[in-house]
Write a protein that holds these residues in place. Structure first.
Motif, PDB file in Angstrom:
ATOM      1  N   ILE A   1      28.534  23.050 -33.057  1.00 58.76           N
ATOM      2  CA  ILE A   1      29.170  24.260 -33.583  1.00 58.76           C
ATOM      3  C   ILE A   1      29.476  24.044 -35.057  1.00 58.76           C
ATOM      4  N   ASP A   2      29.116  25.004 -35.883  1.00 62.33           N
ATOM      5  CA  ASP A   2      29.402  24.929 -37.316  1.00 62.33           C
ATOM      6  C   ASP A   2      30.703  25.647 -37.635  1.00 62.33           C
ATOM      7  N   ILE A   3      31.421  25.172 -38.640  1.00 66.06           N
ATOM      8  CA  ILE A   3      32.534  25.938 -39.188  1.00 66.06           C
ATOM      9  C   ILE A   3      31.939  27.265 -39.665  1.00 66.06           C
ATOM     10  N   GLY A   4      32.577  28.363 -39.319  1.00 67.85           N
ATOM     11  CA  GLY A   4      32.069  29.694 -39.669  1.00 67.85           C
ATOM     12  C   GLY A   4      31.251  30.332 -38.567  1.00 67.85           C
ATOM     13  N   ALA A   5      30.972  29.587 -37.497  1.00 63.04           N
ATOM     14  CA  ALA A   5      30.207  30.142 -36.371  1.00 63.04           C
ATOM     15  C   ALA A   5      31.044  31.216 -35.674  1.00 63.04           C
TER      16      ALA A   5
ATOM     17  N   CYS B   1      34.717  38.794 -31.118  1.00 60.87           N
ATOM     18  CA  CYS B   1      33.966  37.905 -32.009  1.00 60.87           C
ATOM     19  C   CYS B   1      34.951  37.265 -32.974  1.00 60.87           C
ATOM     20  N   LEU B   2      35.134  35.942 -32.836  1.00 61.81           N
ATOM     21  CA  LEU B   2      36.066  35.205 -33.673  1.00 61.81           C
ATOM     22  C   LEU B   2      35.325  34.107 -34.417  1.00 61.81           C
ATOM     23  N   THR B   3      35.791  33.794 -35.623  1.00 66.79           N
ATOM     24  CA  THR B   3      35.154  32.810 -36.489  1.00 66.79           C
ATOM     25  C   THR B   3      35.828  31.456 -36.343  1.00 66.79           C
ATOM     26  N   VAL B   4      35.020  30.446 -36.118  1.00 65.17           N
ATOM     27  CA  VAL B   4      35.522  29.080 -36.002  1.00 65.17           C
ATOM     28  C   VAL B   4      35.945  28.578 -37.378  1.00 65.17           C
ATOM     29  N   ILE B   5      37.196  28.081 -37.470  1.00 66.64           N
ATOM     30  CA  ILE B   5      37.699  27.584 -38.762  1.00 66.64           C
ATOM     31  C   ILE B   5      38.006  26.089 -38.742  1.00 66.64           C
ATOM     32  N   ALA B   6      38.047  25.492 -37.539  1.00 70.29           N
ATOM     33  CA  ALA B   6      38.272  24.046 -37.417  1.00 70.29           C
ATOM     34  C   ALA B   6      37.736  23.598 -36.072  1.00 70.29           C
TER      35      ALA B   6
END
Length: 195
Positions: free
Chosen positions: A34-38, A46-51
Motif C-alpha cells: 500500500i502506498d501513502i496516498g492510496a 473512499c479514504l486516503t491512506v496517510i500513514a
C-alpha cells in the motif's frame, strides 16, 4: 474506483479528533503493498491512506465526509468493510462504485428467510428515486442487488457467504448504513431532467 466486493474486514483501533478526524484501521492487507496516498474504501467511503504500519493504515477524514456518512458513529473496535482501489485488469465482480457516499440509509427490518437474511432499509427521500428493483446499490461498501422497493424502503437479501466475509452478519435494526446509488441510475435521472 471500486467494485463493491469487500476483500477484508478491518477494525478501528484509534480515533483522534484533530482539525479533522484521524482513524487507524487494522487490516490483514499486506501494508508493504500500500502506498501513502492510496485510496481504500472503508465502509464504502473512499479514504486516503496517510500513514502505514505493519498491520494498519491511518486515514484523515474531513468534517464534510463525517457529516455525509455514518463515520460519525465509528468507535474503537468497530469492524469495517474494506476494499482496495481497482487496478487495470482487475475483475469487475460487483458494479462500478466510486466510494463517494450519497447519503445514509437506516435498517428498519431484519428477518431470516431460509439460510439468507432479508434486510429492509429506508433511503433518504431524495435518493429513493434512484433505487430500483434488480438494480445495484453499494451499502457500507458492499455491491448488492435490490430485491424490492416500496416508497423509500427497499429490500436486500444477504446470503450466508456475504454475511461471513463482510460486516453484514452483524446487522441490526436501527443501524445507519452508507448508501451509494448506482452511477448509471444517477446519469439516467440527470438525462431525464434535461429532456
Amino acid at each position: 474506483m471500486f467494485t463493491g466486493i469487500v476483500t477484508d474486514i478491518g477494525t478501528v483501533t484509534e480515533l483522534d479528533q484533530q482539525g479533522d478526524l484521524r482513524a487507524r484501521i487494522q487490516t490483514s492487507y499486506d501494508t508493504a503493498s500500500i502506498d501513502i496516498g492510496a485510496s481504500i474504501a472503508s465502509d464504502g467511503v473512499c479514504l486516503t491512506v496517510i500513514a502505514l504500519g505493519d498491520d494498519w493504515y491511518d486515514v484523515q477524514i474531513s468534517a464534510e465526509t463525517v457529516s455525509k456518512t455514518n463515520l460519525n458513529s465509528w468507535a474503537l473496535g468497530k469492524r469495517v468493510n474494506l476494499e482496495r482501489a481497482l487496478k487495470v485488469g482487475d475483475e469487475l465482480g460487483g458494479h462500478i462504485v466510486s466510494g463517494h457516499v450519497d447519503g445514509v440509509a437506516e435498517v428498519v427490518d431484519v428477518r431470516d428467510e431460509g439460510d439468507s437474511t432479508r434486510v429492509t432499509l429506508r433511503a433518504p427521500k431524495d435518493l429513493a428515486r434512484f433505487i430500483a428493483p434488480k438494480g445495484s446499490v453499494a451499502l457500507n461498501g458492499t455491491s448488492l442487488t435490490v430485491n424490492d422497493v416500496e416508497g423509500c424502503d427497499f429490500g436486500i437479501n444477504f446470503i450466508p457467504h456475504t454475511k461471513e466475509v463482510t460486516t453484514w452478519g452483524d446487522v441490526a435494526v436501527g443501524d445507519r448504513v452508507n448508501l451509494e446509488i448506482d452511477t448509471l441510475a444517477r446519469y439516467v435521472a440527470r438525462l431525464a431532467e434535461t429532456v
